[in-house]
Scaffold this active site. Sequence first.
Site, PDB file in Angstrom:
ATOM      1  CG  HIS A  99      -5.776  -2.356  -0.054  1.00  0.00           C
ATOM      2  ND1 HIS A  99      -5.163  -2.015  -1.245  1.00  0.00           N
ATOM      3  CD2 HIS A  99      -5.178  -1.588   0.907  1.00  0.00           C
ATOM      4  CE1 HIS A  99      -4.256  -1.077  -1.029  1.00  0.00           C
ATOM      5  NE2 HIS A  99      -4.237  -0.814   0.272  1.00  0.00           N
ATOM      6  CB  SER A 123      -0.965  -0.050   1.197  1.00  0.00           C
ATOM      7  OG  SER A 123      -1.973   0.920   1.085  1.00  0.00           O
ATOM      8  CG  ASP A 149      -6.932  -3.235  -3.797  1.00  0.00           C
ATOM      9  OD1 ASP A 149      -7.627  -2.398  -3.187  1.00  0.00           O
ATOM     10  OD2 ASP A 149      -5.718  -3.385  -3.585  1.00  0.00           O
TER      11      ASP A 149
END
Length: 276
Positions: free
Chosen positions: A256, A95, A227
């Site tokens: 995610h 991320s 995601d």
Amino acid sequence: MPYLQTNDSTQLYYRDWGTGTPVLFISAWAFSGAMWEYQMLNLNEHGLRCIAFDRRGHGRSDDPGRGYEIDRLADDLAEMIEQLDLRDLTLVGNSLGCGEVVHYLARHGTSRIARVVLMSGVTPGMIRSAENPQGFPKEASEFAIARMQQDRPLYMTDGAIKYFGLGSTWPGPPLLSSEMVQWAVRLILECSPKATIECFRASAQINFLPDLPACTVPTLVLHGENDQVAPLDLSGRRTARGIPGSKLKTYPGGGHGMFLTHKDRINEDLLTFIQD
């Protein structure tokens, strides 16, 4: 406790397991290095040295109330690598951590880096612009910040379903136990609210596109096909296109938070890539 002091006198906590070839994990937005528990245990058992640090304002690191701009975060990563004298290093970002990795490479080069893994990244950019028409409107990030400022525990708990892809109609992600979800939310809420909000702005608003060509080492991009935080077409595919020679591997049903929902496959792909 293992701590490292940066050049602006911020103490960063890190975990350092093993003595083999080093792998350094850079965490997702609002997570400390503890998020990598299942990756570090697995790779360490296969003879790799596994290191994860808590970003400033996260976990056990200092909460200085400053230094959350991307240059400083990338320099913190550089100081970690240099002070531990890590070489032939695999960087694994998740991320926001992917942004820190590519920005580190752009600022500090690849002399110590053997390979890179970018997992569920927010690179190359999340906010809508002329060069990124698929991005989210800027107002969406400010609305999210306002919700955090109003009731951060509720915002993070509500977001867990979207984050992990739970309840998805896709055939992929195994449902996490309620205890695992609670653990993940607890890790998030242990982070400084100041750091959480400032790093959210960094992850949402920065354009990492100019940094991607600096990633000249073998690079593996891992991204979930479901995601909902950083959609595959917006993030994973564009990141892979921006890094010549990189390999993109997608996960059907992956949200995610694949470091938990797909941890067995993630661990297998990491080990194969590192040992190849």
